[in-house]
Design a protein around this motif. Structure first.
Motif, PDB file in Angstrom:
ATOM      1  N   ALA A   5      -4.979   1.765  13.795  1.00  0.00           N
ATOM      2  CA  ALA A   5      -4.357   2.186  12.539  1.00  0.00           C
ATOM      3  C   ALA A   5      -4.671   1.212  11.415  1.00  0.00           C
ATOM      4  CB  ALA A   5      -2.852   2.315  12.725  1.00  0.00           C
ATOM      5  N   HIS A   6      -4.659  -0.087  11.699  1.00  0.00           N
ATOM      6  CA  HIS A   6      -4.977  -1.076  10.675  1.00  0.00           C
ATOM      7  C   HIS A   6      -6.416  -0.938  10.202  1.00  0.00           C
ATOM      8  CE1 HIS A   6      -1.544  -4.155  11.636  1.00  0.00           C
ATOM      9  NE2 HIS A   6      -1.101  -3.010  11.155  1.00  0.00           N
ATOM     10  N   THR A   7      -7.335  -0.705  11.122  1.00  0.00           N
ATOM     11  CA  THR A   7      -8.739  -0.520  10.747  1.00  0.00           C
ATOM     12  C   THR A   7      -8.898   0.698   9.843  1.00  0.00           C
ATOM     13  OG1 THR A   7      -9.482  -1.553  12.806  1.00  0.00           O
ATOM     14  CG2 THR A   7     -11.071  -0.176  11.640  1.00  0.00           C
ATOM     15  N   LEU A   8      -8.238   1.792  10.216  1.00  0.00           N
ATOM     16  CA  LEU A   8      -8.287   3.007   9.396  1.00  0.00           C
ATOM     17  C   LEU A   8      -7.713   2.741   8.011  1.00  0.00           C
ATOM     18  CD1 LEU A   8      -8.646   6.184   9.260  1.00  0.00           C
ATOM     19  CD2 LEU A   8      -6.235   6.297   9.914  1.00  0.00           C
ATOM     20  N   ALA A   9      -6.592   2.043   7.955  1.00  0.00           N
ATOM     21  CA  ALA A   9      -5.918   1.787   6.681  1.00  0.00           C
ATOM     22  C   ALA A   9      -6.762   0.894   5.778  1.00  0.00           C
ATOM     23  CB  ALA A   9      -4.552   1.151   6.932  1.00  0.00           C
ATOM     24  N   LEU A  10      -7.364  -0.131   6.346  1.00  0.00           N
ATOM     25  CA  LEU A  10      -8.192  -1.032   5.536  1.00  0.00           C
ATOM     26  C   LEU A  10      -9.372  -0.283   4.922  1.00  0.00           C
ATOM     27  CD1 LEU A  10      -8.122  -4.195   7.827  1.00  0.00           C
ATOM     28  CD2 LEU A  10      -7.046  -3.953   5.583  1.00  0.00           C
ATOM     29  N   ARG A  56       2.280   5.856  -6.846  1.00  0.00           N
ATOM     30  CA  ARG A  56       1.683   6.084  -8.152  1.00  0.00           C
ATOM     31  C   ARG A  56       0.629   7.182  -8.028  1.00  0.00           C
ATOM     32  NH1 ARG A  56       1.950   2.303 -12.090  1.00  0.00           N
ATOM     33  NH2 ARG A  56      -0.170   2.767 -12.764  1.00  0.00           N
ATOM     34  N   PRO A  57       0.359   7.938  -9.081  1.00  0.00           N
ATOM     35  CA  PRO A  57      -0.761   8.872  -9.038  1.00  0.00           C
ATOM     36  C   PRO A  57      -2.044   8.129  -8.669  1.00  0.00           C
ATOM     37  CG  PRO A  57       0.599   9.293 -10.959  1.00  0.00           C
ATOM     38  CD  PRO A  57       1.115   8.022 -10.347  1.00  0.00           C
ATOM     39  N   GLY A  58      -2.747   8.641  -7.693  1.00  0.00           N
ATOM     40  CA  GLY A  58      -3.936   7.959  -7.182  1.00  0.00           C
ATOM     41  C   GLY A  58      -3.645   7.013  -6.035  1.00  0.00           C
ATOM     42  N   GLY A  59      -2.348   6.842  -5.706  1.00  0.00           N
ATOM     43  CA  GLY A  59      -1.967   5.990  -4.584  1.00  0.00           C
ATOM     44  C   GLY A  59      -2.244   6.673  -3.262  1.00  0.00           C
ATOM     45  N   VAL A  60      -2.296   5.875  -2.204  1.00  0.00           N
ATOM     46  CA  VAL A  60      -2.677   6.374  -0.876  1.00  0.00           C
ATOM     47  C   VAL A  60      -1.617   5.994   0.152  1.00  0.00           C
ATOM     48  CG1 VAL A  60      -4.347   6.097   1.013  1.00  0.00           C
ATOM     49  CG2 VAL A  60      -5.158   6.423  -1.337  1.00  0.00           C
ATOM     50  N   LEU A  61      -1.351   6.926   1.064  1.00  0.00           N
ATOM     51  CA  LEU A  61      -0.454   6.731   2.194  1.00  0.00           C
ATOM     52  C   LEU A  61      -1.245   6.924   3.477  1.00  0.00           C
ATOM     53  CD1 LEU A  61       2.329   6.704   3.748  1.00  0.00           C
ATOM     54  CD2 LEU A  61       2.475   9.160   3.206  1.00  0.00           C
ATOM     55  N   VAL A  62      -1.196   5.935   4.388  1.00  0.00           N
ATOM     56  CA  VAL A  62      -1.848   6.042   5.695  1.00  0.00           C
ATOM     57  C   VAL A  62      -0.763   6.095   6.762  1.00  0.00           C
ATOM     58  CG1 VAL A  62      -3.352   4.917   7.378  1.00  0.00           C
ATOM     59  CG2 VAL A  62      -3.947   4.881   4.950  1.00  0.00           C
ATOM     60  N   ILE A  63      -0.841   7.119   7.604  1.00  0.00           N
ATOM     61  CA  ILE A  63       0.163   7.361   8.636  1.00  0.00           C
ATOM     62  C   ILE A  63      -0.494   7.308  10.010  1.00  0.00           C
ATOM     63  CG2 ILE A  63       1.845   9.010   9.557  1.00  0.00           C
ATOM     64  CD1 ILE A  63       1.827  10.310   6.699  1.00  0.00           C
ATOM     65  N   SER A  64       0.092   6.532  10.906  1.00  0.00           N
ATOM     66  CA  SER A  64      -0.274   6.557  12.323  1.00  0.00           C
ATOM     67  C   SER A  64       1.015   6.786  13.091  1.00  0.00           C
ATOM     68  CB  SER A  64      -0.939   5.240  12.740  1.00  0.00           C
ATOM     69  OG  SER A  64      -1.203   5.229  14.131  1.00  0.00           O
ATOM     70  N   ASN A  65       1.132   7.941  13.709  1.00  0.00           N
ATOM     71  CA  ASN A  65       2.428   8.361  14.242  1.00  0.00           C
ATOM     72  C   ASN A  65       2.268   8.891  15.662  1.00  0.00           C
ATOM     73  OD1 ASN A  65       5.232   8.684  13.736  1.00  0.00           O
ATOM     74  ND2 ASN A  65       4.962  10.877  13.434  1.00  0.00           N
TER      75      ASN A  65
END
Length: 386
Positions: A37-42, A200-209
């Motif tokens: 998940a950290h690799t994906l998020a980075l 914020r507009p243009g912000g990103v959310l990464v989910i590993s669930n």
């Protein structure tokens, strides 16, 4: 809100400390999905468009939703800060890092650290004990949000109590499964809408669930490696009921307020053009399932290739059961959560010890039948500009 400690109020703090100590035992089984998940998020940080908006004096803000003891969050945040600064071409840009978890989290390991020194120059730590089922940050202030192994919890108690199952995945009653699915769908929408308000507009959310692969009925602790950990754990509880040591009411109380969504359930709000999630501006950029294999079982197989005599079965089974205990004891302890339950703490602990001793015996007898394989839904989500 989530609450993991269901002993008497006089012993909650002590049990919280015990559970946090047990986290160290379980590091090896939770780290593989977290590392993925950290690799994906980075990698996803490169897509954060909000860093290019607003004045350069504005601090870039990121949040880890469900930070636990922050052991891995700190180096992750440090690398995230470097990449966010690279994305806006400002190596000295101020960055705000928010560690979020629920009010019952043991914050001591987090707060005893020198977070400012850990994170580096110009990176400012904050902590929030606001549950992620609520809005945790001011509107449109977050550039990058991340969560791992946390959003399978429901916002409230289990919608039904089950007699012979701890998790919904083991339930035989279709009505019970439907009740869990309905509650989880409502919570999923809430979680996403709350994040939409924060980003914020243009912000990103990464989910590993934690998830369930419905094509193969795989989920955490149940793949092609063998038996379901939760089925076996429920059977260990049933043995105590059969022996008269645990009441049927206590068995039902051990029903877990958690749910493993399928990938389709994760994607449903994004695929519905009329959903509040879409209306709030969230769009799905990528998604999939990730399977990570159990490192304990892999080591066992590696050491027993030339014969099982090279493996200490007692030690392996004890380690395996202790790892399972570290991440599930809060569920077994729910057996005593009813306010009218009058069992002394010492008796409760003895019963819990017996559950995991029983499980360890099963691992000794069938060591290759158990694995901490993880099935994770991974999503990258962006908030569109208004």
């Amino acid at each position: 809100e989530r609450s993991f400690f269901f002993f008497s109020s006089s012993s909650r703090e002590r049990m919280a400390e015990v559970r946090m100590e047990e986290y160290g035992i379980a590091d090896r089984i939770v780290d593989p999905p977290r590392e993925f998940a950290h690799t994906l998020a980075l990698g996803a940080i490169e897509t954060v468009k909000s860093v290019a908006t607003g004045p350069s004096s504005r601090a870039l803000t990121m949040i880890d939703l469900g930070t636990c003891d922050a052991r891995t969050t700190i180096p992750f945040f440090r690398e995230c800060a470097a990449r966010l600064r690279a994305a806006c071409e400002d190596p000295e840009r101020a960055v705000c890092c928010v560690f979020e978890d629920h009010v019952h989290n043991n914050w001591v390991p987090v707060m005893r650290r020198n977070l400012k020194a850990d994170l580096g120059p110009g990176v400012f730590p904050l902590a929030s004990n606001t549950t992620f089922f609520e809005q945790t940050m001011p509107p449109e202030t977050v550039d990058f949000a991340f969560t791992n192994c946390a959003w399978h919890y429901l916002s409230g108690p289990p919608p039904v109590s089950m007699q012979s199952a701890i998790r919904h995945v083991s339930a035989r009653d279709k009505k019970a499964k439907s009740a869990f699915a309905e509650a989880a769908a409502a919570d999923w929408e809430t979680l996403l809408v709350r994040r939409a308000a924060e980003l914020r507009p243009g912000g990103v959310l990464v989910i590993s669930n934690f998830a369930r692969d419905e094509s193969r009925d795989w989920y955490w602790g149940k793949t092609d490696a063998g038996a379901s950990l939760y089925d076996e754990l429920a059977d260990c509880l049933q043995e105590l009921v059969n022996q008269g040591a645990l009441t049927p009411e206590e068995q039902r109380a051990a029903t877990s307020p958690a749910y493993y969504r399928t990938l389709a359930e994760h994607l449903a709000p994004f695929n519905d053009p009329d959903s509040p999630v879409r209306a709030a501006g969230l769009v799905l950029k990528s998604s999939g399932l990730n399977i990570t294999r159990c490192p304990l079982r892999a080591d066992f197989l590696n050491r027993s290739r030339d014969g099982v005599a090279h493996v200490n079965l007692h030690q392996y089974a004890t380690t395996f059961a202790n790892c399972l205990r570290a991440v599930t004891v809060w569920e077994i302890a729910r057996a005593f959560s009813h306010p009218d339950n009058s069992r002394p703490d010492a008796e409760r602990r003895d019963l819990i010890d017996r559950v995991y001793a029983n499980f360890a015996d099963r691992v000794r007898q069938r060591p290759l039948d158990f694995a901490f394989d993880s099935v994770m839904a991974v999503l990258v989500v962006e908030k569109l500009a208004s």
